[in-house]
Design an enzyme around this catalytic site. Structure first.
Site, PDB file in Angstrom:
ATOM      1  N   ARG A 232      62.745  16.557 -18.997  1.00  0.00           N
ATOM      2  CA  ARG A 232      61.829  15.986 -18.000  1.00  0.00           C
ATOM      3  C   ARG A 232      62.665  15.172 -17.010  1.00  0.00           C
ATOM      4  NH1 ARG A 232      58.796  19.215 -19.375  1.00  0.00           N
ATOM      5  NH2 ARG A 232      56.670  19.017 -20.188  1.00  0.00           N
ATOM      6  N   ASP A 256      66.881  21.428 -14.493  1.00  0.00           N
ATOM      7  CA  ASP A 256      65.739  22.339 -14.361  1.00  0.00           C
ATOM      8  C   ASP A 256      64.481  21.517 -14.071  1.00  0.00           C
ATOM      9  OD1 ASP A 256      64.488  24.940 -14.567  1.00  0.00           O
ATOM     10  OD2 ASP A 256      63.668  24.304 -16.497  1.00  0.00           O
ATOM     11  N   GLU A 261      59.420  16.182  -9.022  1.00  0.00           N
ATOM     12  CA  GLU A 261      59.249  17.634  -8.856  1.00  0.00           C
ATOM     13  C   GLU A 261      57.815  18.044  -8.527  1.00  0.00           C
ATOM     14  OE1 GLU A 261      60.454  18.909 -12.885  1.00  0.00           O
ATOM     15  OE2 GLU A 261      58.424  19.678 -13.131  1.00  0.00           O
ATOM     16  N   HIS A 293      62.217  24.276 -12.801  1.00  0.00           N
ATOM     17  CA  HIS A 293      61.422  24.193 -14.036  1.00  0.00           C
ATOM     18  C   HIS A 293      61.058  25.581 -14.559  1.00  0.00           C
ATOM     19  CE1 HIS A 293      58.906  21.040 -16.327  1.00  0.00           C
ATOM     20  NE2 HIS A 293      59.153  22.079 -17.121  1.00  0.00           N
TER      21      HIS A 293
HETATM   22  P1  NAI Z   1      60.356  18.201 -30.052  1.00  0.00           P
HETATM   23  O1  NAI Z   1      59.227  17.248 -30.184  1.00  0.00           O
HETATM   24  O2  NAI Z   1      60.505  19.313 -31.025  1.00  0.00           O
HETATM   25  O3  NAI Z   1      61.747  17.396 -30.047  1.00  0.00           O
HETATM   26  C1  NAI Z   1      61.979  16.225 -29.348  1.00  0.00           C
HETATM   27  C2  NAI Z   1      63.005  15.433 -30.128  1.00  0.00           C
HETATM   28  O4  NAI Z   1      63.398  14.300 -29.339  1.00  0.00           O
HETATM   29  C3  NAI Z   1      62.472  14.888 -31.468  1.00  0.00           C
HETATM   30  O5  NAI Z   1      63.333  15.280 -32.528  1.00  0.00           O
HETATM   31  C4  NAI Z   1      62.481  13.377 -31.266  1.00  0.00           C
HETATM   32  O6  NAI Z   1      62.767  12.658 -32.469  1.00  0.00           O
HETATM   33  C5  NAI Z   1      63.605  13.233 -30.239  1.00  0.00           C
HETATM   34  N1  NAI Z   1      63.628  11.949 -29.564  1.00  0.00           N
HETATM   35  C6  NAI Z   1      62.587  11.113 -29.286  1.00  0.00           C
HETATM   36  N2  NAI Z   1      63.066   9.997 -28.692  1.00  0.00           N
HETATM   37  C7  NAI Z   1      64.413  10.132 -28.597  1.00  0.00           C
HETATM   38  C8  NAI Z   1      65.452   9.323 -28.092  1.00  0.00           C
HETATM   39  N3  NAI Z   1      65.220   8.104 -27.570  1.00  0.00           N
HETATM   40  N4  NAI Z   1      66.731   9.772 -28.166  1.00  0.00           N
HETATM   41  C9  NAI Z   1      66.992  10.983 -28.701  1.00  0.00           C
HETATM   42  N5  NAI Z   1      66.048  11.794 -29.210  1.00  0.00           N
HETATM   43  C10 NAI Z   1      64.774  11.374 -29.150  1.00  0.00           C
HETATM   44  O7  NAI Z   1      60.257  18.750 -28.556  1.00  0.00           O
HETATM   45  P2  NAI Z   1      60.880  20.102 -27.971  1.00  0.00           P
HETATM   46  O8  NAI Z   1      59.935  21.226 -28.154  1.00  0.00           O
HETATM   47  O9  NAI Z   1      62.270  20.254 -28.477  1.00  0.00           O
HETATM   48  O10 NAI Z   1      60.893  19.759 -26.414  1.00  0.00           O
HETATM   49  C11 NAI Z   1      61.719  18.750 -25.899  1.00  0.00           C
HETATM   50  C12 NAI Z   1      61.338  18.485 -24.465  1.00  0.00           C
HETATM   51  O11 NAI Z   1      61.676  19.638 -23.668  1.00  0.00           O
HETATM   52  C13 NAI Z   1      59.822  18.311 -24.225  1.00  0.00           C
HETATM   53  O12 NAI Z   1      59.437  16.962 -24.436  1.00  0.00           O
HETATM   54  C14 NAI Z   1      59.657  18.710 -22.809  1.00  0.00           C
HETATM   55  O13 NAI Z   1      59.758  17.562 -22.006  1.00  0.00           O
HETATM   56  C15 NAI Z   1      60.856  19.627 -22.529  1.00  0.00           C
HETATM   57  N6  NAI Z   1      60.477  21.010 -22.227  1.00  0.00           N
HETATM   58  C16 NAI Z   1      60.972  21.598 -21.076  1.00  0.00           C
HETATM   59  C17 NAI Z   1      60.665  22.900 -20.760  1.00  0.00           C
HETATM   60  C18 NAI Z   1      61.210  23.570 -19.530  1.00  0.00           C
HETATM   61  O14 NAI Z   1      60.680  24.617 -19.130  1.00  0.00           O
HETATM   62  N7  NAI Z   1      62.253  23.062 -18.907  1.00  0.00           N
HETATM   63  C19 NAI Z   1      59.756  23.684 -21.617  1.00  0.00           C
HETATM   64  C20 NAI Z   1      59.355  23.006 -22.831  1.00  0.00           C
HETATM   65  C21 NAI Z   1      59.686  21.710 -23.101  1.00  0.00           C
END
Ligand code: NAI
Length: 330
Positions: A232, A256, A261, A293
């Protein structure tokens, strides 16, 4: 029953219509959801929204007043939803938590490989008959250290990819990440920033993570390292990143996602004057690569998003437990 699909692009319509069950009518709007566009949901029980739709308290209250009772996010992140307000209004809110983590991780890899080996510049040069290599020098990734900030679904997939390429992988995550034993080592954020040649962000945007990459954290990074953000835009203080690029402290930036955005991405602005000077400054750097994105944008992910969105809707309609619910009424 009827759902209003906001920020709908032709590809959203295609995949949602393929998965849409009988008895559910969908009305598609290219408009982003914000207070002015709430009336489009007149007569709908649910709204289906994406990453840049705005679901703050006034929008949720206006939707509720129209009769909307469910919010179906066709994405994983939910930083754009005021969950407290939604809870007060007893709305059902569900997301698609993991539609294709590998798709986003693979896009992070594509950004790293492109920016590192300058294939975007090489492509343009060769088409002009310019076969000179000057300016295309990259580094061998094998043996380099890649830092993954946030080792959830996407971060873990990215860790496995970079491990497979022979990189040393460090992960920083407050939650345990057992699936990465033998693939990555855990590190504090400061240690990860200090040691990594490539830092890739995969944690959600929360109050605690907003601008986690700022002047102070950029100073702690290895000089000349590459920063990648497919998570994000708000994770990065863009002004600070621009200063770090100008000084050479940051060697390259691949994004991305971008903090502002919502007024740019997912639309064709090629005939418009872009008034976002920060974004335009970023575009002047030869060592900055921006995509709009598209990390999620694979056929597999689009099918999964559509299927899970309608499965979430079915849970809402039947009142059955929903593993993807962020809020359930009552
Ligand atoms: P997820 O919920 O599986 O993993 C997120 C991880 O971040 C968790 O393990 C959590 O403990 C960790 N986390 C939380 N606070 C943190 C911190 N301060 N420092 C380090 N780690 C921390 O989520 P997922 O599916 O892996 O997605 C991650 C992010 O990717 C989403 O929140 C979304 O913003 C983004 N995303 C982007 C897409 C794109 O098209 N560019 C598509 C899908 C998701």
């Amino acid at each position: 029953m009827k759902i209003a699909v906001y920020s709908a692009q032709p590809y959203d319509r295609r995949f949602l219509d393929e998965a849409r069950p009988n008895g559910v009518e969908a009305v598609y709007f290219s408009d982003r959801l914000e207070l002015d566009t709430v009336p489009l949901a007149q007569g709908c029980t649910a709204v289906c929204v994406f990453v840049n739709d705005l679901l703050d308290a006034p929008v949720l209250e206006a939707l509720h007043a129209l009769g909307v009772r469910a919010v179906l996010l066709r994405c994983a992140g939910f930083n754009n939803v005021d969950l407290q307000a939604a809870g007060r209004l007893k709305l059902f809110v569900a997301r698609v938590p993991a539609y294709a983590p590998e798709a986003v991780a693979e896009h992070a890899l594509a950004l790293v490989m492109t920016l590192n080996r300058r294939t975007h510049r090489a492509y343009a040069r060769v088409r002009e008959g310019n076969f000179a290599l000057d300016g295309l020098l990259g580094m061998t990734l094998h043996g380099k250290t890649v830092g993954i900030v946030g080792a959830g679904q996407i971060g873990a997939a990215a860790a496995r990819i970079f491990h497979g390429m022979g990189c040393k992988v460090l992960v920083s995550d407050p939650a345990p990440t057992p699936q990465l034993e033998g693939v990555a080592e855990r590190a504090s954020l400061d240690a990860l920033l200090a040691q990594s040649d490539v830092v890739s962000l995969h944690c959600p945007l929360l109050d605690a993570t907003r601008h986690m990459i700022n002047t102070a954290s950029l100073t702690r990074m290895k000089r000349g390292a590459m920063l990648v953000n497919t998570s994000r835009g708000g994770l990065i203080d863009t002004a600070a990143v621009i200063e770090a690029l100008k000084s050479g402290q940051l060697g390259a930036l691949a994004i991305d996602v971008y903090e502002q955005e919502s007024t740019l991405f997912f639309q064709d602005h090629s005939s418009d004057i872009i008034t976002d000077d920060v974004f335009q400054r970023l575009m002047t750097f030869p060592n900055v690569l921006v995509t709009g994105h598209q990390g999620f944008f694979t056929m597999e992910a689009m099918r999964e998003i559509a299927a899970v969105t309608f499965a979430n809707l079915a849970c809402f309609l039947q009142g059955s437990p929903c593993a993807n619910a962020l809020l359930t009424p009552g």
